[in-house]
Design a protein around this motif. Structure first.
Motif, mmCIF file in Angstrom:
data_model
loop_
_atom_site.group_PDB
_atom_site.id
_atom_site.type_symbol
_atom_site.label_atom_id
_atom_site.label_comp_id
_atom_site.label_asym_id
_atom_site.label_seq_id
_atom_site.Cartn_x
_atom_site.Cartn_y
_atom_site.Cartn_z
ATOM 1 N N VAL A 1 8.080 -2.008 -7.770
ATOM 2 C CA VAL A 1 7.502 -2.324 -9.085
ATOM 3 C C VAL A 1 6.066 -1.808 -9.198
ATOM 4 O O VAL A 1 5.349 -2.123 -10.142
ATOM 5 N N LYS A 2 5.646 -1.019 -8.208
ATOM 6 C CA LYS A 2 4.305 -0.415 -8.177
ATOM 7 C C LYS A 2 3.194 -1.459 -8.248
ATOM 8 O O LYS A 2 2.185 -1.292 -8.959
ATOM 9 N N ASP A 3 3.398 -2.533 -7.526
ATOM 10 C CA ASP A 3 2.371 -3.575 -7.421
ATOM 11 C C ASP A 3 1.482 -3.213 -6.237
ATOM 12 O O ASP A 3 1.707 -3.639 -5.105
ATOM 13 N N TRP A 4 0.472 -2.376 -6.504
ATOM 14 C CA TRP A 4 -0.367 -1.856 -5.419
ATOM 15 C C TRP A 4 -1.225 -2.956 -4.792
ATOM 16 O O TRP A 4 -1.481 -2.916 -3.585
ATOM 17 N N GLU A 5 -1.656 -3.915 -5.584
ATOM 18 C CA GLU A 5 -2.488 -4.994 -5.045
ATOM 19 C C GLU A 5 -1.701 -5.828 -4.030
ATOM 20 O O GLU A 5 -2.200 -6.154 -2.944
ATOM 21 N N SER B 1 0.947 -4.803 -2.438
ATOM 22 C CA SER B 1 1.265 -3.919 -1.315
ATOM 23 C C SER B 1 0.102 -3.852 -0.337
ATOM 24 O O SER B 1 0.284 -3.945 0.884
ATOM 25 N N GLU B 2 -1.109 -3.733 -0.888
ATOM 26 C CA GLU B 2 -2.293 -3.693 -0.021
ATOM 27 C C GLU B 2 -2.474 -5.013 0.715
ATOM 28 O O GLU B 2 -2.800 -5.038 1.909
ATOM 29 N N SER B 3 -2.249 -6.087 0.015
ATOM 30 C CA SER B 3 -2.388 -7.407 0.637
ATOM 31 C C SER B 3 -1.389 -7.558 1.788
ATOM 32 O O SER B 3 -1.732 -8.084 2.860
ATOM 33 N N TRP B 4 -0.168 -7.109 1.598
ATOM 34 C CA TRP B 4 0.853 -7.180 2.653
ATOM 35 C C TRP B 4 0.421 -6.375 3.866
ATOM 36 O O TRP B 4 0.550 -6.834 5.007
ATOM 37 N N LEU B 5 -0.091 -5.177 3.639
ATOM 38 C CA LEU B 5 -0.534 -4.314 4.732
ATOM 39 C C LEU B 5 -1.728 -4.912 5.467
ATOM 40 O O LEU B 5 -1.840 -4.796 6.696
ATOM 41 N N ASN B 6 -2.641 -5.540 4.727
ATOM 42 C CA ASN B 6 -3.836 -6.129 5.347
ATOM 43 C C ASN B 6 -3.493 -7.251 6.326
ATOM 44 O O ASN B 6 -4.269 -7.553 7.233
ATOM 45 N N GLU B 7 -2.341 -7.846 6.149
ATOM 46 C CA GLU B 7 -1.949 -8.973 7.005
ATOM 47 C C GLU B 7 -1.376 -8.522 8.353
ATOM 48 O O GLU B 7 -1.188 -9.338 9.255
ATOM 49 N N LYS B 8 -1.114 -7.237 8.498
ATOM 50 C CA LYS B 8 -0.453 -6.735 9.700
ATOM 51 C C LYS B 8 -1.452 -6.300 10.762
ATOM 52 O O LYS B 8 -2.622 -6.048 10.478
ATOM 53 N N LYS B 9 -0.965 -6.205 11.980
ATOM 54 C CA LYS B 9 -1.771 -5.644 13.062
ATOM 55 C C LYS B 9 -1.765 -4.118 12.927
ATOM 56 O O LYS B 9 -0.696 -3.507 12.809
ATOM 57 N N TRP B 10 -2.955 -3.534 12.981
ATOM 58 C CA TRP B 10 -3.080 -2.099 12.753
ATOM 59 C C TRP B 10 -3.438 -1.350 14.037
ATOM 60 O O TRP B 10 -4.238 -1.812 14.854
ATOM 61 N N TYR B 11 -2.839 -0.169 14.151
ATOM 62 C CA TYR B 11 -3.124 0.747 15.268
ATOM 63 C C TYR B 11 -3.732 2.031 14.686
ATOM 64 O O TYR B 11 -3.318 2.491 13.617
ATOM 65 N N SER B 12 -4.680 2.593 15.405
ATOM 66 C CA SER B 12 -5.275 3.863 14.984
ATOM 67 C C SER B 12 -5.556 4.722 16.210
ATOM 68 O O SER B 12 -5.745 4.201 17.314
ATOM 69 N N PHE B 13 -5.594 6.048 16.002
ATOM 70 C CA PHE B 13 -5.905 6.949 17.115
ATOM 71 C C PHE B 13 -7.395 7.287 17.164
ATOM 72 O O PHE B 13 -7.838 8.037 18.016
#
Length: 298
Positions: free
Chosen positions: A179-183, A185-197
């Motif tokens: 439904v293109k709910d970007w806010e 979607s961002e909130s869901w991603l912010n709750e996850k553990k993130w990995y970066s190189f």
């Protein structure tokens, strides 16, 4: 018996009108040129060149002989040069510069196609300098640099995508994206553990800039693993998300070690280029490397 070297020498003398210049072109001595022309004259039974104060002049018989053999000799030399080039290309050690983050996908496919490669891990600016200074033969980069002394061929396009471990339930995220709910979607991603190189999280910042129109993401990376391949391996064995080039995640997704969470249409692609110095010996290999990468990225 016909000696092809006689005809090669004849061709050079006929073109240069000079025994000395022919000797330099053929990398043999001038007496050797004179001897081979004398032997050819004895073989065909006609005088081929008349000596002048400066060089030589072809006789009518030389003109006739040149017309008869030139096309066949050119074809023979082209075939011979082709075999030599293939043998040279097949056995030589290639030095290839590439980012360590692209090695696991693009670099490894080159290993399956060539017998000898010396890889150098560097980033775009350093790769150009190494090629330009003749320290490496080829570079695979994401930056196009048009210079007089180098050649670049586009080999395809790659783009960053968000992936996650199979332990993550992505149902809510997919619902938000539909439904293109970007806010949300961002909130869901912010709750996850993130990995970066990279501690500077360049992929994550770019994704947030293009997709969410934000200069900085609000998240921080939980784990910094300075290699995309090792980062992806670690995510596959634990729980979390990350952003990586789509070419790097392809094999992980195919093997069901990771899941693709988001390939955003807003995220632009980045071109991959193969660079080398302007050198006839490299043209065929440049085309081959470019084709191999194109097939891998297709």
């Amino acid at each position: 018996m016909v000696n092809l070297e006689w005809y090669r020498t004849f061709k050079s003398v006929y073109k240069n009108r000079n025994f000395s210049l022919a000797a330099k072109e053929l990398f043999i001595s001038q007496p050797a040129v004179s001897q081979q022309i004398s032997m050819l004259e004895a073989h065909v039974g006609y005088k081929l060149f008349n000596r002048k104060s400066k060089g030589v002049a072809p006789t009518e018989y030389a003109n006739l002989l040149n017309n008869l053999i030139i096309e066949a000799l050119d074809r023979l030399e082209n075939v011979e040069n082709g075999f030599r080039a293939k043998a040279f290309n097949a056995n030589r050690l290639l030095s290839v510069g590439i980012s360590k983050h692209l090695f696991s996908s693009i670099g490894s496919v080159l290993v399956s196609k060539f017998d000898f490669i010396d890889f150098h891990f560097q980033e775009n600016d350093s790769l150009f300098e190494l090629v330009n200074s003749k320290k490496i033969d080829f570079a695979i980069s994401t930056q196009k640099l048009d210079t007089y002394d180098t050649l670049q061929e586009k080999a395809g396009e790659i783009k960053p995508v968000i992936i996650g471990s199979n332990t993550i339930d992505a149902f809510e995220l997919q619902k938000h994206l539909k439904v293109k709910d970007w806010e949300a979607s961002e909130s869901w991603l912010n709750e996850k553990k993130w990995y970066s190189f990279d501690a500077k999280i360049p992929h994550i910042k770019l994704f947030w800039l293009y997709v969410f129109d934000k200069k900085r993401p609000s998240l921080i990376a939980n784990y910094i693993i300075p290699s995309e391949f090792e980062m992806l391996e670690t995510i596959s064995k634990n729980t979390g998300v990350g952003i990586s080039w789509n070419c790097n995640v392809k094999s992980f997704i195919r093997q069901k070690k990771l899941q693709l969470l988001w390939d955003s249409e807003k995220m632009p692609s980045t071109s991959i280029y193969v660079m080398c110095r302007k050198n006839n010996n490299f043209d065929e290999i440049l085309a081959e490397i470019t084709q191999i990468i194109q097939e891998e990225l297709a």
